[in-house]
Scaffold this active site. Structure first.
Site, PDB file in Angstrom:
ATOM      1  N   ASP A 162     -26.196 -23.720  10.173  1.00  0.00           N
ATOM      2  CA  ASP A 162     -25.266 -22.979   9.326  1.00  0.00           C
ATOM      3  C   ASP A 162     -25.380 -21.463   9.400  1.00  0.00           C
ATOM      4  O   ASP A 162     -24.398 -20.766   9.460  1.00  0.00           O
ATOM      5  CB  ASP A 162     -25.472 -23.385   7.862  1.00  0.00           C
ATOM      6  CG  ASP A 162     -25.219 -24.860   7.641  1.00  0.00           C
ATOM      7  OD1 ASP A 162     -25.195 -25.631   8.612  1.00  0.00           O
ATOM      8  OD2 ASP A 162     -25.056 -25.246   6.472  1.00  0.00           O
ATOM      9  N   GLU A 392     -37.562 -29.525   4.611  1.00  0.00           N
ATOM     10  CA  GLU A 392     -36.305 -29.396   5.351  1.00  0.00           C
ATOM     11  C   GLU A 392     -36.545 -28.716   6.694  1.00  0.00           C
ATOM     12  O   GLU A 392     -35.993 -29.115   7.718  1.00  0.00           O
ATOM     13  CB  GLU A 392     -35.336 -28.559   4.508  1.00  0.00           C
ATOM     14  CG  GLU A 392     -34.004 -28.292   5.163  1.00  0.00           C
ATOM     15  CD  GLU A 392     -33.025 -27.597   4.217  1.00  0.00           C
ATOM     16  OE1 GLU A 392     -33.446 -27.139   3.129  1.00  0.00           O
ATOM     17  OE2 GLU A 392     -31.835 -27.522   4.560  1.00  0.00           O
TER      18      GLU A 392
END
Ligand code: GLC
Length: 420
Positions: A162, A392
């Protein structure tokens, strides 16, 4: 330790299970994400095969009539996330976002199917095969502006990477004057120093608003959207996925699709050189509007092996780039080469390691005969989890976890790959 971590990994998947689909992590990402679910299925496959197939089937239940598989499916509303279903306003049932994510599904369906004996009459494979054919045709129809088999993205969120600095220049041209006010939720869950800045977030919202104003008209977005980049990651992933889908098409004797895929594969193989940037000796994302290359070496650059592209000389340069990375990184594979502009070992996709990308890179390297590099990446990935848990992402310098904790796809990568 391995057994304990495997136990914990299974518990994370069970805990993040919302009934037929898994959230990436509680709090920060409370819905079903497209490519997360594909990798999560590999994790479930290690201890509950039915649940593995179901993860993907639930994802595909959100596929649009035009073939797009959305990047988020909002099965149940959750006020803790922005931008939620009312912001996207796609009018779909179940509610979804209006953009897609990396097309890794066909590759994973092939794996699930082969691991169960490659039965061509397997009805679950057949249904998912059809969904993948539709999804790949959507990419070919709407996301190949140059007709050379590469993948254009119309929102940086589509890439899955992203906040990569590959998108900075194109994002800087996005007009944010009409964005208005909104309340971000991500920085309420994790340290703002790890997340995109406010200026960056305004641009993401402005691109979303363009799509919504167009009524999520994918032709209009592809032709006139405010952000149009050829993404090296998705171009490699779709080429790989087309090869895997071809295996399924052949098994099903679907001659029309076989011919179609063979042509697409040949097109992408020839087209990939458009992304090669001699200055850094790697494949890099490139702006459709200006034609400029990002010139940045990211973890996605190394997906060339996974996609099966590159001359001998190009592959040698990629290995040299990987070698270079080991000088500044303790752990491979950083999402951005240290020393590049905007490198930050803690900030989203500007340095931290994501194990799903490392997994694909390692798989490609192994297939290309670079077993030593594949093993180095696998061992590093394993160490990161042993050191910091199921985060993550991880700092390539210190190995510290970043982003959200108890992450589903990190747990899945332990079970299916680096913890094995
Ligand atoms: C972030 C990542 C994206 C992922 C999502 C859920 O947006 O950049 O790749 O799919 O989180 O994990």
């Amino acid at each position: 330790m391995t057994q304990d971590l495997s136990q914990t990994a299974q518990e994370i998947l069970r805990r993040n299970d919302r009934g037929g689909y898994t959230v990436p992590t509680h709090g920060l990402y409370p819905y079903q994400w497209n490519w997360d679910s594909a990798f999560v299925a590999l994790g479930f496959a290690e201890f509950d095969r039915d649940r593995a197939w179901q993860e993907i089937e639930t994802l595909v239940s959100g596929q649009w009539e035009d073939g797009m598989i959305p990047h988020i499916i909002f099965h149940k509303d959750d006020p803790g996330y922005f931008p939620g279903p009312s912001v996207w306003a796609t009018g779909k049932t179940p509610p979804t976002s209006g953009i897609t994510q990396p097309p890794v599904l066909a590759t994973i369906v092939r794996k699930l199917w082969e691991d169960e004996g490659a039965d061509p009459t397997n009805p679950r494979m057949i249904a998912l095969y059809q969904a993948c054919v539709k999804s790949h045709r959507w990419f070919h129809t709407y996301r190949d502006p140059l007709g050379n088999g590469l993948v254009m993205v119309t929102h940086n969120w589509e890439t899955g990477r992203d906040n990569s600095s590959e998108w900075d220049d194109a994002l800087a041209r996005v007009d944010t004057s009409g964005v208005g006010t909104y309340q971000r939720r991500d920085t309420g869950h994790v340290d703002a120093a790890m997340r995109p800045t406010a200026v960056e977030y305004d641009r993401y919202v402005a691109i979303l608003q363009f799509g919504r104003t167009s009524g999520w008209n994918h032709r209009e977005i592809a032709d006139h959207g405010p952000f149009r980049m050829l993404d090296v990651g998705m171009s490699m992933e779709l080429l790989r996925a087309n090869r895997d889908l071809l295996v399924l098409a052949r098994a099903l004797h679907d001659t029309e699709v076989v011919a179609e895929l063979e042509a697409r594969i040949a097109l992408s193989e020839a087209g990939m050189d458009w992304l090669w940037y001699e200055g850094v000796g790697a494949y890099c994302s490139r702006d459709v509007v200006t034609g400029e290359s990002s010139g940045l070496v990211t973890n996605a650059s190394f997906l060339a092996f996974y996609a099966g592209v590159g001359t001998q000389a190009q592959r040698q340069r990629l290995i040299a780039a990987l070698e270079r990375m080991t000088k500044s990184a303790t752990y491979l594979v950083p999402s951005l080469e240290a020393g590049s502009r905007a490198y930050d070992h803690k900030r989203y996709w500007r340095g931290p390691i994501w194990l799903v990308v490392s997994y694909m890179v390692a798989q490609g390297l192994a297939e290309a005969g670079h077993d030593d590099w594949a093993e180095r990446i696998r061992t590093d990935s394993r160490k990161l989890i042993e050191l910091s848990g199921f985060y993550e992402s991880f700092s390539p310098e210190t190995g510290a976890g970043s982003g959200g904790p108890d992450f589903s796809w990190t747990a899945a990568m332990w079970l299916a790959w680096c913890g094995k």
